[in-house]
Design an enzyme around this catalytic site. Sequence first.
Site, short mmCIF file in Angstrom:
data_model
loop_
_atom_site.label_atom_id
_atom_site.label_comp_id
_atom_site.label_asym_id
_atom_site.label_seq_id
_atom_site.Cartn_x
_atom_site.Cartn_y
_atom_site.Cartn_z
CG LEU A 38 -1.93 -1.11 1.36
CD1 LEU A 38 -2.76 -0.96 2.63
CD2 LEU A 38 -2.85 -1.14 0.13
CB ALA A 114 -5.54 -6.65 -10.52
N GLY A 180 22.26 11.33 -14.82
CA GLY A 180 22.29 12.53 -13.98
C GLY A 180 20.95 13.24 -13.98
CB ILE A 183 16.72 8.75 -9.13
CG1 ILE A 183 15.20 8.74 -9.27
CG2 ILE A 183 17.16 7.78 -8.03
CD1 ILE A 183 14.59 7.39 -9.53
CB THR A 267 19.05 6.60 -11.47
OG1 THR A 267 20.19 7.46 -11.68
CG2 THR A 267 19.22 5.92 -10.14
CB VAL A 268 18.99 5.34 -17.37
CG1 VAL A 268 20.49 5.24 -17.09
CG2 VAL A 268 18.38 3.94 -17.40
N GLY A 269 15.95 6.49 -15.74
CA GLY A 269 14.55 6.75 -16.02
C GLY A 269 13.66 5.59 -15.61
CG HIS A 442 12.23 41.10 6.98
ND1 HIS A 442 13.14 40.79 5.99
CD2 HIS A 442 12.96 41.62 8.01
CE1 HIS A 442 14.36 41.13 6.39
NE2 HIS A 442 14.27 41.62 7.62
P1 FAD Z 1 3.09 3.69 -7.99
O1 FAD Z 1 3.42 4.54 -6.82
O2 FAD Z 1 4.21 3.05 -8.72
O3 FAD Z 1 2.03 2.62 -7.54
C1 FAD Z 1 1.57 1.63 -8.39
C2 FAD Z 1 1.13 0.44 -7.56
O4 FAD Z 1 0.46 -0.47 -8.39
C3 FAD Z 1 2.29 -0.31 -6.91
O5 FAD Z 1 2.09 -0.39 -5.52
C4 FAD Z 1 2.25 -1.67 -7.59
O6 FAD Z 1 2.62 -2.74 -6.71
C5 FAD Z 1 0.78 -1.79 -7.98
N1 FAD Z 1 0.54 -2.69 -9.09
C6 FAD Z 1 1.19 -2.73 -10.28
N2 FAD Z 1 0.65 -3.69 -11.07
C7 FAD Z 1 -0.33 -4.27 -10.36
C8 FAD Z 1 -1.24 -5.34 -10.63
N3 FAD Z 1 -1.24 -5.98 -11.80
N4 FAD Z 1 -2.12 -5.69 -9.66
C9 FAD Z 1 -2.13 -5.03 -8.46
N5 FAD Z 1 -1.29 -4.02 -8.17
C10 FAD Z 1 -0.41 -3.64 -9.10
N6 FAD Z 1 7.67 11.82 -7.17
C11 FAD Z 1 7.43 13.02 -6.60
O7 FAD Z 1 6.43 13.64 -6.94
N7 FAD Z 1 8.25 13.52 -5.63
C12 FAD Z 1 9.37 12.87 -5.21
O8 FAD Z 1 10.08 13.35 -4.33
C13 FAD Z 1 9.66 11.61 -5.81
N8 FAD Z 1 10.74 10.91 -5.42
C14 FAD Z 1 10.99 9.69 -5.98
C15 FAD Z 1 12.12 9.00 -5.57
C16 FAD Z 1 12.40 7.75 -6.11
C17 FAD Z 1 13.62 7.00 -5.64
C18 FAD Z 1 11.51 7.18 -7.07
C19 FAD Z 1 11.77 5.82 -7.62
C20 FAD Z 1 10.39 7.86 -7.48
C21 FAD Z 1 10.12 9.14 -6.95
N9 FAD Z 1 9.02 9.89 -7.36
C22 FAD Z 1 8.78 11.11 -6.80
C23 FAD Z 1 8.09 9.38 -8.37
C24 FAD Z 1 6.84 8.81 -7.68
O9 FAD Z 1 7.23 7.79 -6.80
C25 FAD Z 1 5.86 8.27 -8.73
O10 FAD Z 1 5.56 9.29 -9.65
C26 FAD Z 1 4.57 7.82 -8.06
O11 FAD Z 1 4.81 6.83 -7.11
C27 FAD Z 1 3.58 7.32 -9.11
O12 FAD Z 1 2.40 6.96 -8.48
P2 FAD Z 1 1.43 5.85 -9.09
O13 FAD Z 1 0.33 5.70 -8.09
O14 FAD Z 1 1.12 6.18 -10.48
O15 FAD Z 1 2.31 4.52 -9.14
P1 NAI Z 2 15.31 10.91 -15.18
O1 NAI Z 2 14.56 10.84 -16.44
O2 NAI Z 2 15.03 12.03 -14.25
O3 NAI Z 2 16.87 10.94 -15.45
C1 NAI Z 2 17.50 9.95 -16.20
C2 NAI Z 2 18.81 10.51 -16.69
O4 NAI Z 2 19.57 9.44 -17.22
C3 NAI Z 2 18.66 11.54 -17.78
O5 NAI Z 2 19.46 12.66 -17.48
C4 NAI Z 2 19.14 10.81 -19.04
O6 NAI Z 2 19.72 11.67 -19.98
C5 NAI Z 2 20.15 9.86 -18.44
N1 NAI Z 2 20.41 8.65 -19.21
C6 NAI Z 2 19.52 7.87 -19.89
N2 NAI Z 2 20.15 6.81 -20.43
C7 NAI Z 2 21.44 6.89 -20.06
C8 NAI Z 2 22.59 6.07 -20.27
N3 NAI Z 2 22.52 4.94 -20.98
N4 NAI Z 2 23.77 6.46 -19.75
C9 NAI Z 2 23.86 7.61 -19.02
N5 NAI Z 2 22.81 8.43 -18.78
C10 NAI Z 2 21.61 8.06 -19.28
O7 NAI Z 2 15.07 9.49 -14.46
P2 NAI Z 2 15.34 8.99 -12.98
O8 NAI Z 2 16.35 9.85 -12.32
O9 NAI Z 2 15.57 7.54 -13.09
O10 NAI Z 2 13.94 9.24 -12.28
C11 NAI Z 2 12.76 8.68 -12.85
C12 NAI Z 2 11.58 9.57 -12.60
O11 NAI Z 2 11.15 9.49 -11.25
C13 NAI Z 2 11.87 11.07 -12.80
O12 NAI Z 2 11.82 11.42 -14.16
C14 NAI Z 2 10.77 11.69 -12.01
O13 NAI Z 2 9.60 11.70 -12.77
C15 NAI Z 2 10.61 10.73 -10.85
N6 NAI Z 2 11.33 11.22 -9.67
C16 NAI Z 2 10.94 12.40 -9.10
C17 NAI Z 2 11.62 12.91 -8.02
C18 NAI Z 2 11.16 14.19 -7.44
O14 NAI Z 2 10.08 14.63 -7.79
N7 NAI Z 2 11.92 14.82 -6.56
C19 NAI Z 2 12.75 12.23 -7.43
C20 NAI Z 2 13.07 11.00 -8.09
C21 NAI Z 2 12.38 10.53 -9.16
#
Ligand code: FAD
Ligand code: NAI
Length: 470
Positions: A38, A114, A180, A183, A267-269, A442
């Site tokens: 959850l 699901a 870069g 993440i 962390t490439v996306g 301020h």
């Molecule tokens: P998710 O949070 O991925 O939830 C999807 C859920 O669906 C999961 O629990 C999964 O188990 C479940 N699920 C999948 N398939 C099935 C199935 N077939 N049956 C039942 N359940 C299923 N975003 C921000 O806005 N701010 C941040 O600071 C931020 N930091 C991040 C840091 C990291 C390290 C990462 C990886 C991501 C971060 N993000 C951040 C991105 C954020 O986590 C996602 O955008 C967000 O969680 C997406 O929400 P969602 O509900 O779409 O999907």
């Molecule tokens: P990202 O898309 O932010 O960054 C990936 C980076 O990897 C890009 O700069 C890209 O040019 C580079 N890249 C891609 N392929 C590569 C390769 N083969 N070699 C070297 N560099 C390469 O993706 P990231 O950091 O994995 O995060 C995923 C998503 O999660 C974000 O786009 C964001 O939507 C969400 N997120 C949000 C956060 C927040 O809101 N603070 C924090 C962490 C994640």
Amino acid sequence: MSTPRKVVVIGAGPAGYVCAIRLAQLGQEVTVVEKEFLGGTCLNVGCIPSKALIAAGSLMDKLAHASAMGITAENVKLDVHQLVEWKQGIVGKLTGGVGGLLKNHGCKVIMGSASLVSKNQVKVKSSSGEETLQADDIVIATGSIPIEIPGFAFDEKDVWSSTGALAPEKIPGHIVVIGGGYIGLELGMMYRKLGSQVTVLEATGGALPGQERDCVKQIERSLKKQKIKLMTETFAQGYERKGDKLLVNVKTSKGNETVECDQILSTVGRRPYSEGLGLENAGLKVTERGFLQVDKQMRTSVPNIYAIGDIAGQPMLAHKGSKEGLVAAAVIAGQPEEYDVRCVPAVIFTAPEMASVGLTTEECEEKGLSIVSGQFPFAASGRAMSLMETDGFVKIISDAETDEVLGVHMVGPEVTELIAEAALAIEMGATTEDIARTIHAHPTLPEAMMEAAEAVHHMAVHIYQKPKGR
Ligand code: FAD
Ligand code: NAI
């Protein structure tokens, strides 16, 4: 009141659980199916745990750099096991809270996987067997998963995904971060503060592609200051283990080289997650990039099936998914709701933090808009000085003719909080004059927002600007 609709929400991340609660508040009969945890990625292995560890890194760093204030903290030690336990405690409280909220709102929760059988049937496999649920409406909120690149399969030992990086057993000596982006920089900077040496390999010409260039320049300067090596136009090709070291082969614009390290973080996306969901059984197709296409009411091409959150498209941000969840719930409940937002704020917990909302300068230029901008540096803010965090600025871009705020981009202390005012300004169609005329308390950091708005008209009080037109 009309008969409640039977709704199955697949996935309990910030998109799915928010949608489920709102559906229940609007009187619908809700079943949530979640296969892992959850709270989804965000609460378990994303936003929350990363921000907890980043806060710990910042505290360590503050203690190490407080001598100018007369504070010397000697022998500051990190107990990694305790840190991870503390972080996990926060996750536990929040995910437990989500479970409680779903229950209190009368949502049925099934922990299981699901898949769609048809447009009105969802099969659930759980530890107690298999069952098929009938649904008037289905909401798909299955989120996204990290992308793996060839040669760097996530084993969570040598090669961490973000999930591995959030549960370390020890702080690695040298980490090579591939990517870069959000993440890579958040966690790379966090590990640097916790004591690692960090090298970031980025494929494009600079960090954080797509973000406001002035802000990125500031972040790149900060990387240098923190002795984090950023290698741009660099691709990791593969790695091999040699004794207790990892040798990463990289291709740069200048040729090939090997970088030795103790840990790799890739962390490439992230990519939308719909494996095993049986989309085809309901007549659904994903786009080339794997997203489910939706209209402004979050409806897919099948009218009773909705998609929200990461699976429904960029930006992959928790708050965007939650907003879409609220829209889908209202639409299902028969309300004339639409996802009609002018902007989605983005916050990046680098050091210093970065935040932005609305259009970047590049985007304005691409659209052919005539713009003006104003910038106010935190170096001129009394509050920033008292926090010993003066790097960065607030930049406001506005329409040259109407003065309407088009974009706000910030780097600096607490800007992830400050951006809320900017988002409200854009949503309300505010002008920079509106912001400049609003009294900001301020001494606070938001004064930088007021001064940046004044700076658009060359009227900032606490920096010298040449009078306009002279
Ligand atoms: P998710 O949070 O991925 O939830 C999807 C859920 O669906 C999961 O629990 C999964 O188990 C479940 N699920 C999948 N398939 C099935 C199935 N077939 N049956 C039942 N359940 C299923 N975003 C921000 O806005 N701010 C941040 O600071 C931020 N930091 C991040 C840091 C990291 C390290 C990462 C990886 C991501 C971060 N993000 C951040 C991105 C954020 O986590 C996602 O955008 C967000 O969680 C997406 O929400 P969602 O509900 O779409 O999907
Ligand atoms: P990202 O898309 O932010 O960054 C990936 C980076 O990897 C890009 O700069 C890209 O040019 C580079 N890249 C891609 N392929 C590569 C390769 N083969 N070699 C070297 N560099 C390469 O993706 P990231 O950091 O994995 O995060 C995923 C998503 O999660 C974000 O786009 C964001 O939507 C969400 N997120 C949000 C956060 C927040 O809101 N603070 C924090 C962490 C994640």
